[in-house]
Design a protein around this motif. Structure first.
Motif, short mmCIF file in Angstrom:
data_model
loop_
_atom_site.label_atom_id
_atom_site.label_comp_id
_atom_site.label_asym_id
_atom_site.label_seq_id
_atom_site.Cartn_x
_atom_site.Cartn_y
_atom_site.Cartn_z
N VAL A 1 52.59 8.26 -10.12
CA VAL A 1 51.39 8.35 -9.28
C VAL A 1 50.16 8.51 -10.17
N TYR A 2 50.25 9.34 -11.21
CA TYR A 2 49.11 9.55 -12.10
C TYR A 2 48.75 8.27 -12.85
N VAL A 3 49.74 7.56 -13.37
CA VAL A 3 49.48 6.34 -14.13
C VAL A 3 48.85 5.26 -13.24
N ILE A 4 49.37 5.11 -12.04
CA ILE A 4 48.79 4.12 -11.12
C ILE A 4 47.36 4.50 -10.76
N ALA A 5 47.12 5.78 -10.46
CA ALA A 5 45.76 6.22 -10.15
C ALA A 5 44.85 6.03 -11.35
N TRP A 6 45.34 6.32 -12.56
CA TRP A 6 44.52 6.18 -13.76
C TRP A 6 44.07 4.74 -13.95
N TRP A 7 45.00 3.80 -13.85
CA TRP A 7 44.64 2.39 -14.06
C TRP A 7 43.71 1.87 -12.98
N LEU A 8 43.95 2.26 -11.74
CA LEU A 8 43.05 1.83 -10.66
C LEU A 8 41.63 2.33 -10.89
N VAL A 9 41.50 3.60 -11.23
CA VAL A 9 40.18 4.17 -11.46
C VAL A 9 39.55 3.56 -12.72
N PHE A 10 40.34 3.33 -13.76
CA PHE A 10 39.82 2.74 -14.99
C PHE A 10 39.23 1.36 -14.74
N ILE B 1 36.47 10.12 -18.31
CA ILE B 1 36.07 10.29 -16.91
C ILE B 1 37.19 9.84 -15.99
N THR B 2 37.84 8.73 -16.34
CA THR B 2 38.96 8.23 -15.56
C THR B 2 40.09 9.23 -15.51
N SER B 3 40.38 9.90 -16.63
CA SER B 3 41.45 10.89 -16.68
C SER B 3 41.18 12.05 -15.74
N VAL B 4 39.94 12.49 -15.68
CA VAL B 4 39.59 13.61 -14.78
C VAL B 4 39.71 13.18 -13.32
N ILE B 5 39.18 12.01 -13.00
CA ILE B 5 39.24 11.53 -11.61
C ILE B 5 40.69 11.28 -11.18
N ALA B 6 41.50 10.71 -12.08
CA ALA B 6 42.91 10.47 -11.76
C ALA B 6 43.66 11.78 -11.57
#
Length: 77
Positions: free
Chosen positions: A9-18, A52-57
């Protein structure tokens, strides 16, 4: 939530936000050099965008974890 599904879930959220953060703050050069793409950014700021992406994810992951752990919505039925 198992730890493996939490990582997924974290990896998918990270890439989407990135990918959503990539066009933010991009400025193209007024006169591109010969051989360079006219749409290439002057300063892409990739490290800042990754942080920033890491924090949002992490926030997105925490919300998903809270929803799964509190049984607000049951995924098991």
């Amino acid at each position: 939530m198992y730890w493996t599904s939490g990582i997924v879930v974290y990896v998918i959220a990270w890439w989407l936000v990135f990918f959503m953060m990539l066009p933010v703050g991009v400025k193209t050069p007024d006169k591109p050099e010969t051989g360079h793409a006219a749409s290439a950014p002057v300063k892409p700021m990739l490290v800042r965008k990754a942080l920033i992406t890491s924090v949002i994810a992490a926030v997105i992951w925490a919300v998903v974890y809270w929803i799964v752990a509190s049984d607000i919505y049951s995924f098991r039925q």
